[in-house]
Design an enzyme around this catalytic site. Structure first.
Site, mmCIF file in Angstrom:
data_model
loop_
_atom_site.group_PDB
_atom_site.id
_atom_site.type_symbol
_atom_site.label_atom_id
_atom_site.label_comp_id
_atom_site.label_asym_id
_atom_site.label_seq_id
_atom_site.Cartn_x
_atom_site.Cartn_y
_atom_site.Cartn_z
ATOM 1 N N PHE A 144 -12.703 -11.120 -9.931
ATOM 2 C CA PHE A 144 -13.328 -12.065 -10.914
ATOM 3 C C PHE A 144 -12.358 -13.338 -10.951
ATOM 4 O O PHE A 144 -11.108 -13.206 -10.622
ATOM 5 C CB PHE A 144 -13.561 -11.492 -12.208
ATOM 6 C CG PHE A 144 -14.960 -10.832 -12.112
ATOM 7 C CD1 PHE A 144 -15.795 -11.039 -13.152
ATOM 8 C CD2 PHE A 144 -14.790 -9.437 -11.710
ATOM 9 C CE1 PHE A 144 -17.093 -10.470 -12.747
ATOM 10 C CE2 PHE A 144 -15.865 -8.611 -11.778
ATOM 11 C CZ PHE A 144 -16.927 -9.071 -12.440
ATOM 12 N N ARG B 239 -32.124 -12.283 -14.833
ATOM 13 C CA ARG B 239 -30.881 -13.244 -14.452
ATOM 14 C C ARG B 239 -31.015 -14.771 -14.397
ATOM 15 O O ARG B 239 -30.152 -15.549 -14.551
ATOM 16 C CB ARG B 239 -30.315 -12.491 -13.102
ATOM 17 C CG ARG B 239 -28.889 -12.969 -12.825
ATOM 18 C CD ARG B 239 -28.384 -12.463 -11.207
ATOM 19 N NE ARG B 239 -27.235 -12.731 -11.020
ATOM 20 C CZ ARG B 239 -26.539 -12.710 -9.840
ATOM 21 N NH1 ARG B 239 -27.526 -12.947 -8.731
ATOM 22 N NH2 ARG B 239 -25.549 -13.098 -9.389
ATOM 23 N N VAL C 129 -22.173 -16.766 -12.176
ATOM 24 C CA VAL C 129 -22.881 -15.455 -12.776
ATOM 25 C C VAL C 129 -22.667 -14.376 -11.733
ATOM 26 O O VAL C 129 -22.858 -14.385 -10.523
ATOM 27 C CB VAL C 129 -24.415 -15.622 -12.640
ATOM 28 C CG1 VAL C 129 -25.159 -14.611 -13.359
ATOM 29 C CG2 VAL C 129 -24.687 -16.920 -13.447
ATOM 30 N N SER C 130 -21.986 -13.526 -12.274
ATOM 31 C CA SER C 130 -21.222 -12.253 -11.464
ATOM 32 C C SER C 130 -22.121 -11.417 -10.710
ATOM 33 O O SER C 130 -23.603 -11.605 -10.978
ATOM 34 C CB SER C 130 -20.488 -11.289 -12.429
ATOM 35 O OG SER C 130 -19.549 -12.031 -13.117
ATOM 36 N N MET C 131 -21.712 -10.850 -9.791
ATOM 37 C CA MET C 131 -22.360 -9.825 -8.797
ATOM 38 C C MET C 131 -23.149 -8.952 -9.764
ATOM 39 O O MET C 131 -22.499 -8.022 -10.425
ATOM 40 C CB MET C 131 -21.623 -9.284 -7.840
ATOM 41 C CG MET C 131 -22.267 -8.575 -6.614
ATOM 42 S SD MET C 131 -20.876 -8.274 -5.426
ATOM 43 C CE MET C 131 -22.176 -7.117 -4.200
#
Length: 385
Positions: free
Chosen positions: A238, A36, A94-96
């Site tokens: 989101f 990530r 940056v998404s979970m």
């Protein structure tokens, strides 16, 4: 902290995702091959109180930066679309990781998938490239800065997909049709381009919400005739695609006009927000209404109010305490939006308090309808924007 130690942190995160059930079959190796950290910029933003962010950089606070990167938390990477003088609203992230894992699991990627359209560029792009091969992935990103950062990170990960700078709601017809469409930005109206550019039998997975409650993960199956149908499969939140962002909170204070109408509230205003399922249902019945909690220091009885407003200039404020008082509700504009919210809550109760996964969407060239339990039980309809 050396690179081996940092990667060990990331391995622990992937192990957590696998053991918690967030990773679907076949995704563990893709996650391990796609750290990530490659997709997180040097400067990130961390929530500091109810309405603000503070900057954290890898150079000045490396331990805090790395802890955030390797945690099961979203990481805000941009404020105000990159403008320096904005109000401080998060516009890119940056998404979970656990949400990313669940979304990719719902995408039903399997052997033989040869074309994936992704809306939004970044870590999810890298994960898709690791799983299906970069030559099969098209990613569309509206923000040139975000796209440039993603392109660099993807190259470091060894991936060179088709990366387009443009409006993702238009898809990318040059490489259509697609087996799968995945969006990492929420929509209120499913863009017909996504449906039209997906093969019959293909799958579209996208966050979906209303201005009142941005909370659903929608999984659509594409049929013949450029039509798609499916259910909400999870609760997620989101950031919006830019072309479908609801009006800002400031409009709650400027859009109302006309003579005020006062009265008591027929329900406790906290009931409107009792759960994500209640709020989701209210949003479906009031598809253009937003809300916020506001404080009024000039009122000696209470400082806390629920404010609802609509794009047509209708507005309502409701005392969160003393809501049965004769002037607890103040409504202006052409509609009594609080009365409508009360009726919507009563409807949700009469239907057995359905969870959001009992709702679904049918999307066609003419627009979309949202239904409860089965397509014949339409809750709301809306045309294309």
């Amino acid at each position: 902290m050396n690179d081996d130690s940092e990667y060990s942190q990331y391995q622990e995160l992937v192990t957590f995702l696998r053991e918690s059930g967030a990773l679907g079959a076949g995704w563990r190796d893709a996650f391990l091959r796609t750290p990530r950290r490659l997709f997180v910029p040097e400067q990130i933003w961390i929530a500091a109180g109810p309405s603000g962010y503070r900057s954290v950089t890898e150079r000045d606070a490396p331990e805090e930066w790395r802890a955030m990167v390797n945690a099961d938390e979203p990481v805000v990477t941009q404020l105000d679309d990159g403008e320096d003088s904005g109000p401080g609203v998060a516009t890119s992230s940056v998404s979970m990781p656990s949400l990313v894992g669940r979304m990719l699991a719902h995408l039903d990627v399997r052997d033989g998938i040869r074309s994936v359209l992704e809306i939004g560029s970044g870590w999810t792009t890298g994960l898709l490239c690791s799983r299906v091969g970069a030559r099969h992935v098209v990613s569309v990103e509206i923000d040139p800065q975000v796209a440039a950062r993603a392109r660099k990170a993807l190259a470091l990960a060894g991936h060179v997909p088709v990366l387009v700078v443009g409006d993702g709601t238009r898809g990318f017809p040059e490489r259509a049709p697609y087996d799968r469409v995945s969006s990492t930005a929420a929509v209120f109206r499913v863009p017909h381009a996504w449906v039209a550019q997906t093969k019959p039998g293909g799958v579209i997975v996208t966050p979906w919400g209303t201005p009142f409650c941005n909370a659903g993960l929608l999984k659509l199956h594409v049929c013949e005739g450029e039509e798609a149908e499916g259910r909400f499969v999870d609760s997620v939140s989101f950031m919006w695609v830019r072309g479908q962002r609801p009006r800002s909170q400031a409009d709650a204070d400027t859009s109302a006009s006309g003579e005020a109408r006062y009265g008591p509230s027929a329900m406790n205003p906290e009931s409107a927000l009792e759960s994500v399922h209640a709020a989701f249902a209210l949003g479906l019945r009031l598809p253009t209404v937003r809300y916020r909690v506001a404080w009024d220091n000039s009122d000696p009885r209470t400082t806390c109010r629920l404010v609802l407003w609509d794009i047509d200039g209708s507005r309502a404020t409701v005392l969160l305490h003393d809501w049965k008082a004769t002037d607890a509700v103040r409504q202006t504009g052409p509609r009594n939006v609080w009365d409508e919210a009360t009726a919507a809550r009563a409807w949700w109760e009469s239907e057995g308090r359905p969870e959001l996964t009992r709702f679904g969407v049918t999307a066609t060239a003419a627009g979309q309808c949202v239904w409860l339990d089965r397509p014949s039980r339409v809750v709301t309809t809306m045309g294309l924007s």
